[in-house]
Design an enzyme around this catalytic site. Structure first.
Site, PDB file in Angstrom:
ATOM      1  N   SER A   1      70.676  12.318 -32.608  1.00 26.50           N
ATOM      2  CA  SER A   1      70.611  12.431 -31.148  1.00 26.50           C
ATOM      3  C   SER A   1      71.968  12.574 -30.487  1.00 26.50           C
ATOM      4  O   SER A   1      72.048  12.771 -29.272  1.00 26.50           O
ATOM      5  CB  SER A   1      69.880  11.228 -30.559  1.00 26.50           C
ATOM      6  OG  SER A   1      70.533  10.047 -30.958  1.00 26.50           O
TER       7      SER A   1
ATOM      8  N   HIS B   1      74.482   6.034 -27.922  1.00 26.87           N
ATOM      9  CA  HIS B   1      74.312   7.101 -26.926  1.00 26.87           C
ATOM     10  C   HIS B   1      75.395   7.036 -25.862  1.00 26.87           C
ATOM     11  O   HIS B   1      76.212   6.118 -25.835  1.00 26.87           O
ATOM     12  CB  HIS B   1      72.926   6.988 -26.259  1.00 26.87           C
ATOM     13  CG  HIS B   1      71.822   7.488 -27.136  1.00 26.87           C
ATOM     14  ND1 HIS B   1      70.496   7.261 -26.843  1.00 26.87           N
ATOM     15  CD2 HIS B   1      71.822   8.206 -28.291  1.00 26.87           C
ATOM     16  CE1 HIS B   1      69.741   7.815 -27.794  1.00 26.87           C
ATOM     17  NE2 HIS B   1      70.539   8.394 -28.677  1.00 26.87           N
TER      18      HIS B   1
ATOM     19  N   ASP C   1      67.280   7.741 -21.841  1.00 31.69           N
ATOM     20  CA  ASP C   1      66.739   6.755 -22.775  1.00 31.69           C
ATOM     21  C   ASP C   1      65.683   5.842 -22.196  1.00 31.69           C
ATOM     22  O   ASP C   1      65.276   4.895 -22.850  1.00 31.69           O
ATOM     23  CB  ASP C   1      67.889   5.896 -23.318  1.00 31.69           C
ATOM     24  CG  ASP C   1      68.759   6.675 -24.282  1.00 31.69           C
ATOM     25  OD1 ASP C   1      69.874   6.201 -24.563  1.00 31.69           O
ATOM     26  OD2 ASP C   1      68.322   7.745 -24.748  1.00 31.69           O
TER      27      ASP C   1
END
Lengths: 186, 178
Positions: B55, B95, B121
């Protein structure tokens, strides 16, 4: 004298040295009838136990009080652990010095003072020369007498890797006699 | 060869066996103390993490090893890459911070999104949770080692390999003398 044949992998240097050390210890304890003194080994075991204990304590504490709270205790434990590692290294290098057996000769009549014998050995990596040193300290005068021999391990082992105790014994006893007779001369 | 190893074991007396057990204990303890030491030193509860998904490509790939720090004095800013854990789940997620709301007293709430994801998210957070707080943060990425983490991913997918390896190591240390 035990009739068991000790068999090791003859190409494994440390296994051979350990087998020879064990055999020398056997000779000192069983043949010459000296009592083994475990203080040196116990010291090392004690240091290791303390170190492992500190680590286990840190693990437990961190489990009960999850991370950010346990920070100061963890810091303390980690520092203590590495200090213990330092102590262990110092102990092994300076106090043990390759000594693998300490035996004591106590006079049964109680007249002569205790005599302490230390056996230490050295074998360079990948080398076949086994160096054995016997040192004798009389507890009263503190004088130390040593005797050493250096022989290839091939002198005491056959091609199968069996340790031939009958070949090692006379060499060890020769060292022993050297020291004992040397003392009497004085 | 295996016989020779067990012979060594049989010839050990009590003290030597205790020393073997302690040697094994010391190896485990050393690894443990180094890990805890890293935790204290970096301030993060998990100073080394493995990137588990793609990701964050092309910045981070699956299998990369990340080194984290979690110092209180560093404020979280938009654009920074943070590693966080969602409450109730163990898996750390790596992230980027997208949005940040900060109060004067320093408390903040922020929103994250993976570079390679098309949505933020919020779908990953706990039900009802719309923002992350500082307490969810495990640390900020400071260093990277590519590919090394694949070993960990592999061992977690095939636990039998992990146990076999650990059992073998333990056996070897316990039996082999000095």
């Amino acid at each position: 004298m035990t009739d068991e044949k000790t068999k090791v992998n003859k190409w494994d240097g440390s296994a051979v040295k350990n087998a020879l050390d064990d055999a020398v210890r056997d000779i000192l304890v069983k043949k010459l009838n000296y009592e083994e003194n475990f203080a040196l080994v116990d010291g090392r075991l004690g240091i290791c136990s303390i170190a492992v204990g500190i680590a286990m304590f840190a693990l437990l504490w961190d489990y009960i009080h999850p991370f950010p709270a346990s920070k100061p205790v963890l810091l303390l434990c980690v520092s203590f652990y590495f200090v213990m590692m330092g102590v262990l290294t110092f102990y092994t290098a300076y106090m043990e010095k390759g000594i693998f057996a300490v035996v004591v000769h106590k006079d049964p009549a109680g007249i002569d003072p205790e005599v302490t014998w230390e056996a230490s050995s050295y074998m360079k990596r990948f080398d076949d020369i086994f160096q054995l040193t016997l040192s004798c300290t009389k507890s009263r005068d503190g004088k130390v007498k040593t005797a050493t021999f250096e022989k290839s391990v091939a002198c005491f082992m056959d091609t199968e890797g069996n340790l031939l105790q009958d070949l090692l014994e006379p060499e060890v006893l020769k060292l022993h006699t050297n020291i004992v007779s040397g003392k009497k001369e004085k | 060869m295996i016989d020779a190893m067990f012979d060594d074991l049989k010839r050990m007396n009590k003290r030597q066996f205790l020393y073997q057990v302690l040697s094994f204990g010391m190896i485990v303890s050393s690894a443990l103390m180094i890990w805890k030491g890293l935790m204290v030193f970096t301030g993060s509860e998990s100073p080394i993490v493995v990137v588990l998904s793609g990701s964050m490509e092309p910045a981070f790939f699956r299998g990369d090893l990340l080194f984290l720090t979690n110092y209180e004095e560093d404020p979280i800013r938009v654009g920074e890459i943070v590693v966080f854990k969602v409450e109730g789940r163990d898996i750390p997620i790596v992230h980027r911070v997208l949005k940040l709301h900060e109060r004067e007293n320093g408390t903040a709430k922020f929103l994250t999104k993976g570079d390679n994801n098309s949505v933020d998210d919020r779908g990953l957070y706990a039900p009802g949770q719309l923002w992350l707080a500082k307490k969810d943060v495990v640390g900020r990425a400071r260093g990277l080692l590519p590919y090394v983490g694949m070993v960990t991913i592999y061992m977690n997918e095939y636990p039998k390999v992990k146990y076999a390896l650990l059992a073998g190591l333990a056996g070897y240390v316990l039996i082999h003398r000095e």
